[in-house]
Enzyme design. Structure first.
Site, mmCIF file in Angstrom:
data_model
loop_
_atom_site.group_PDB
_atom_site.id
_atom_site.type_symbol
_atom_site.label_atom_id
_atom_site.label_comp_id
_atom_site.label_asym_id
_atom_site.label_seq_id
_atom_site.Cartn_x
_atom_site.Cartn_y
_atom_site.Cartn_z
ATOM 1 N N GLY A 20 0.810 -1.218 0.000
ATOM 2 C CA GLY A 20 0.000 0.000 0.000
ATOM 3 C C GLY A 20 0.842 1.266 0.000
ATOM 4 O O GLY A 20 0.530 2.244 0.683
ATOM 5 N N LEU A 21 1.892 1.263 -0.789
ATOM 6 C CA LEU A 21 2.869 2.367 -0.749
ATOM 7 C C LEU A 21 2.500 3.546 -1.638
ATOM 8 O O LEU A 21 3.112 4.595 -1.541
ATOM 9 C CB LEU A 21 4.249 1.840 -1.190
ATOM 10 C CG LEU A 21 4.887 0.766 -0.300
ATOM 11 C CD1 LEU A 21 6.114 0.172 -0.986
ATOM 12 C CD2 LEU A 21 5.283 1.371 1.044
ATOM 13 N N ASN A 25 -2.904 5.471 -6.123
ATOM 14 C CA ASN A 25 -2.983 4.258 -6.954
ATOM 15 C C ASN A 25 -3.900 3.311 -6.188
ATOM 16 O O ASN A 25 -3.512 2.733 -5.176
ATOM 17 C CB ASN A 25 -1.571 3.704 -7.136
ATOM 18 C CG ASN A 25 -1.531 2.277 -7.671
ATOM 19 O OD1 ASN A 25 -2.540 1.590 -7.743
ATOM 20 N ND2 ASN A 25 -0.335 1.844 -8.037
ATOM 21 N N GLU A 26 -5.148 3.188 -6.672
ATOM 22 C CA GLU A 26 -6.177 2.537 -5.853
ATOM 23 C C GLU A 26 -5.933 1.043 -5.674
ATOM 24 O O GLU A 26 -6.249 0.481 -4.620
ATOM 25 C CB GLU A 26 -7.560 2.857 -6.423
ATOM 26 C CG GLU A 26 -7.769 4.380 -6.379
ATOM 27 C CD GLU A 26 -9.188 4.854 -6.600
ATOM 28 O OE1 GLU A 26 -9.992 4.097 -7.184
ATOM 29 O OE2 GLU A 26 -9.489 5.994 -6.182
ATOM 30 N N HIS A 137 9.493 4.862 -2.120
ATOM 31 C CA HIS A 137 9.965 3.532 -2.565
ATOM 32 C C HIS A 137 10.385 3.534 -4.028
ATOM 33 O O HIS A 137 11.180 2.701 -4.442
ATOM 34 C CB HIS A 137 8.905 2.458 -2.289
ATOM 35 C CG HIS A 137 7.671 2.532 -3.159
ATOM 36 N ND1 HIS A 137 6.739 3.519 -3.071
ATOM 37 C CD2 HIS A 137 7.230 1.709 -4.141
ATOM 38 C CE1 HIS A 137 5.764 3.303 -3.953
ATOM 39 N NE2 HIS A 137 6.043 2.222 -4.622
ATOM 40 N N GLU A 174 7.933 10.605 -14.140
ATOM 41 C CA GLU A 174 7.580 9.185 -14.043
ATOM 42 C C GLU A 174 7.850 8.446 -15.341
ATOM 43 O O GLU A 174 7.291 7.381 -15.604
ATOM 44 C CB GLU A 174 6.112 9.063 -13.616
ATOM 45 C CG GLU A 174 5.808 9.768 -12.298
ATOM 46 C CD GLU A 174 6.028 8.903 -11.036
ATOM 47 O OE1 GLU A 174 5.755 7.703 -11.068
ATOM 48 O OE2 GLU A 174 6.501 9.474 -10.009
ATOM 49 N N HIS A 248 -0.971 7.731 -13.588
ATOM 50 C CA HIS A 248 -0.086 7.929 -14.747
ATOM 51 C C HIS A 248 -0.977 8.071 -15.987
ATOM 52 O O HIS A 248 -2.049 7.456 -16.051
ATOM 53 C CB HIS A 248 0.831 6.715 -14.971
ATOM 54 C CG HIS A 248 1.935 6.571 -13.960
ATOM 55 N ND1 HIS A 248 2.338 5.358 -13.479
ATOM 56 C CD2 HIS A 248 2.727 7.495 -13.366
ATOM 57 C CE1 HIS A 248 3.341 5.513 -12.616
ATOM 58 N NE2 HIS A 248 3.581 6.815 -12.516
ATOM 59 N N ASN A 359 -1.060 -4.413 -7.717
ATOM 60 C CA ASN A 359 -0.305 -3.235 -7.268
ATOM 61 C C ASN A 359 -0.441 -2.084 -8.267
ATOM 62 O O ASN A 359 0.304 -1.100 -8.212
ATOM 63 C CB ASN A 359 1.168 -3.584 -7.079
ATOM 64 C CG ASN A 359 1.559 -3.640 -5.605
ATOM 65 O OD1 ASN A 359 0.879 -3.063 -4.758
ATOM 66 N ND2 ASN A 359 2.658 -4.303 -5.310
ATOM 67 N N CYS A 365 2.420 -0.894 -18.149
ATOM 68 C CA CYS A 365 3.345 -0.494 -17.076
ATOM 69 C C CYS A 365 4.593 -1.363 -17.093
ATOM 70 O O CYS A 365 5.675 -0.925 -16.693
ATOM 71 C CB CYS A 365 2.692 -0.662 -15.710
ATOM 72 S SG CYS A 365 1.314 0.434 -15.419
HETATM 73 N N1 LIG Z 1 3.042 2.002 -13.737
HETATM 74 C C1 LIG Z 1 2.489 1.281 -12.639
HETATM 75 C C2 LIG Z 1 3.193 1.597 -11.366
HETATM 76 C C3 LIG Z 1 2.580 0.972 -10.168
HETATM 77 C C4 LIG Z 1 3.308 1.319 -8.894
HETATM 78 N N2 LIG Z 1 2.753 0.582 -7.783
HETATM 79 C C5 LIG Z 1 3.410 0.515 -6.608
HETATM 80 O O1 LIG Z 1 4.479 1.021 -6.440
HETATM 81 C C6 LIG Z 1 2.704 -0.223 -5.465
HETATM 82 C C7 LIG Z 1 3.644 -0.802 -4.476
HETATM 83 C C8 LIG Z 1 2.953 -1.224 -3.196
HETATM 84 O O2 LIG Z 1 1.991 -0.605 -2.797
HETATM 85 O O3 LIG Z 1 3.391 -2.250 -2.611
HETATM 86 C C9 LIG Z 1 3.220 2.819 -8.629
HETATM 87 O O4 LIG Z 1 2.244 3.250 -8.022
HETATM 88 O O5 LIG Z 1 4.118 3.551 -9.072
#
Ligand SMILES: NCCC[C@H](NC(=O)CCC(=O)O)C(=O)O
Length: 441
Positions: A20-21, A25-26, A137, A174, A248, A359, A365
C-alpha cells in the site's frame, strides 16, 4: 531509416509484495498487506514476454533491483550488520523496510523516457532515467535503473543515457508512462507528446490525489533527450481523472504510430489537443471512448487503456490487455465493438497479470518501448533479448530462487536478502551485465 519498436519488460523481483505504498494508486491501497506470490508474478511476466516474442515482436528483458535496499536503510540511520539493519528497521519502522524492499522497478514504463534517433538533434537514441520522487519507494530506483540501462544500451556511439533530474518535487518525473510518440513509420521523425499533471510555477494540481509528473520535468527531459523543438507537444492530464485514480497517463491513454486510444476525459482541453495532433501527425486517428460506454472508474478498475498497442507488418494493430478487461462485461463488449469498427485494431490478446495488477501495474506499465534501427538493435546487449533459450533459462532461475508467498513480515528474514543477492549475482552472469548492483561493488 527503417526502424522498429522493441519492448523491454521488467522482470518481477524476488520481494514482490503488497504494501500500500502508492497513495493515489487505488489497486496498491486496496491490496495492502495481502499475501503475494513473487514466483507466480515473475512467471506471469515472462509468459507475456515469450508470447509476444513468439508472435514476431522484438522483446527484451530488464532485470529487477537489489531489495531490500540496504544502503537506503543505512542512509536512514539503521546501523550494524546487514541482519541488524533488517531487524531494527522491521521493529522500528516496518513501512520503511517495505519501501526499501518494494519490487516496484518491475514497472519499467516508469524507468526512463526515450527519444528515438529519428527525433533527436544529434541522431542518437536518448534515455533519461525517471526521478520517481513522488513516492519514496520508487525514488530509490534511479541509480540502479541508470546502471542497468547502461549495461543494456552500452554503446555510446548510438545511445545516450542521462541520469535522473534533481530529486525535488518540481522535477517529479515518471518516465515513459507520461509520454507518447506519434508518426508514420517508426524510423521517420515523430511528434512527441509529454503529458504532465502539475505545473509547479502555476500552482496547478488535482484536489485529492497527487500529480506525479510536472511540466517543468517534462520540459527538462525534452531538452536532455534533444528532441527537435518543433516535434514537441506538452499537454496537461485532466486533474479530475487523477483524483479518480489515474496516477499515470498510461492508465487512461495509449498511442502507437498514428493512433491515440484514450478516454474522452483523459486530457485538459482535449478537443484542442486532438486538433493539434490532427494538424501535425499525417493520418492521425483518435479512438476516444465515451464515458457513457466506459466510465473512468471502470477504466481504472480494468486497465483497459493500460494496454499495449502493437503494429503488425501489414499495418494492422493488436491490443494487449489484462484479464481484468475481459472479465468486465461492459468493457469486453466495448472492445469487441471496437474490433468491428473501421480502425487499425484487428486483434485482442489477453494476459493474466494478476500479481502485478494488484499493485496497479498492467501490460503497458511492465514495458518500456524503444524504437531502434537495425544498427542500433545490433548495439544492444544481445543477452537480454527474449527467445526460447532465455525463456527456459529465466523460468529455471525463477524456480530456483523465488518464493511462492510473501508478506510484509517476511522482509526481515536475512535469508531473503541472501537469496536475493545470490539470485541477482547469477542473473548478471546470465544476462552479461557486469556489476550493476550495490552489493557487487
Ligand atoms: N506504472 C504502474 C506503477 C505501479 C506502482 N505501484 C506501486 O508502487 C505499489 C507498491 C505497493 O503498494 O506495494 C506505482 O504506483 O508507481
Amino acid at each position: 531509416m527503417k526502424a522498429r519498436e522493441v519492448n523491454f519488460d521488467g522482470l518481477v523481483g524476488l520481494t514482490h509484495h503488497y504494501a500500500g505504498l502508492s497513495f493515489g494508486n487505488e489497486a496498491s491501497t486496496k491490496h495492502r498487506f495481502q499475501q503475494s506470490n513473487p514466483r507466480l508474478a515473475a512467471k506471469q511476466g515472462l509468459l507475456k514476454m515469450k508470447a509476444l516474442a513468439d508472435a514476431g515482436f522484438q522483446q527484451g528483458v530488464i532485470p529487477p533491483h537489489e531489495r531490500p535496499c540496504l544502503p537506503v536503510l543505512r542512509q536512514l540511520g539503521f546501523s550494524g550488520s546487514d541482519e541488524q539493519v533488517l531487524a531494527k528497521a522491521a521493529r522500528q519502522a516496518p513501512h520503511l523496510l517495505s519501501a526499501a524492499s518494494s519490487a516496484s522497478a518491475m514497472w519499467v514504463a516508469n524507468a526512463a523516457t526515450i527519444c528515438p534517433s529519428a527525433d533527436s538533434l544529434d541522431g542518437k537514441v536518448h534515455l533519461t532515467v525517471a526521478s520517481l520522487n513522488n513516492k519514496f519507494h520508487r525514488s530509490i530506483e534511479a541509480p540502479t535503473t541508470e546502471a542497468l540501462l547502461r549495461a543494456i544500451f552500452r554503446d555510446d556511439t548510438h545511445f545516450a543515457v542521462h541520469p535522473a533530474l534533481p530529486q525535488v518535487a518540481m522535477f517529479g518525473d515518471e518516465g515513459a508512462a507520461n509520454h507518447n510518440r506519434f508518426g508514420g513509420d517508426y524510423g521517420e521523425p515523430g511528434v512527441q507528446l509529454f503529458v504532465y499533471g502539475r505545473e509547479e510555477s502555476a500552482h496547478t494540481a488535482p484536489a485529492r490525489y497527487p500529480a506525479r509528473q510536472t511540466r517543468e520535468a517534462s520540459q527538462a527531459i525534452a531538452r536532455l533527450n534533444q528532441v527537435r523543438p518543433q516535434q514537441v507537444l506538452f499537454a496537461r492530464q485532466n486533474p479530475d481523472v487523477i483524483d479518480e485514480g489515474v496516477f499515470h497517463n498510461d492508465v487512461i491513454a495509449v498511442s502507437n504510430r498514428q493512433v491515440l486510444f484514450c478516454h474522452e476525459h483523459a486530457f485538459v482541453d482535449q478537443p484542442r489537443l486532438l486538433a493539434e495532433l490532427q494538424a501535425r501527425v499525417p493520418g492521425f486517428m483518435a479512438i476516444q471512448v465515451p464515458d457513457s460506454e466506459v466510465s473512468v472508474a471502470d477504466a481504472v478498475a480494468t486497465y483497459l487503456f493500460n494496454s499495449q498497442l502493437l503494429s503488425r507488418d501489414d499495418g494492422s494493430m493488436m491490443l494487449v490487455l489484462p484479464q481484468e478487461s475481459q472479465t468486465h462485461a461492459g468493457v469486453w463488449r466495448y472492445l469487441n465493438a471496437l474490433l468491428a469498427q473501421d480502425n487499425p485494431v484487428s486483434e485482442l490478446q489477453v494476459f493474466d497479470l494478476r500479481e502485478s495488477m494488484a499493485n496497479g501495474g498492467g501490460p503497458a506499465c511492465l514495458r518500456l518501448r524503444v524504437v531502434l534501427t537495425d544498427a542500433e538493435q545490433r548495439a544492444v546487449n544481445p543477452a537480454v533479448m527474449m527467445n526460447d533459450t532465455l525463456f527456459t533459462t529465466l523460468n529455471n532461475w525463477v524456480d530456483r530462487y523465488y518464493r511462492d508467498r510473501l508478506t510484509q513480515a517476511d522482509l526481515a528474514d536475512p535469508q531473503l536478502l541472501r537469496e536475493g543477492r545470490e539470485a541477482l549475482d547469477r542473473l548478471t552472469q546470465l544476462l552479461h551485465l557486469g556489476s550493476v548492483y550495490p552489493f557487487q561493488r
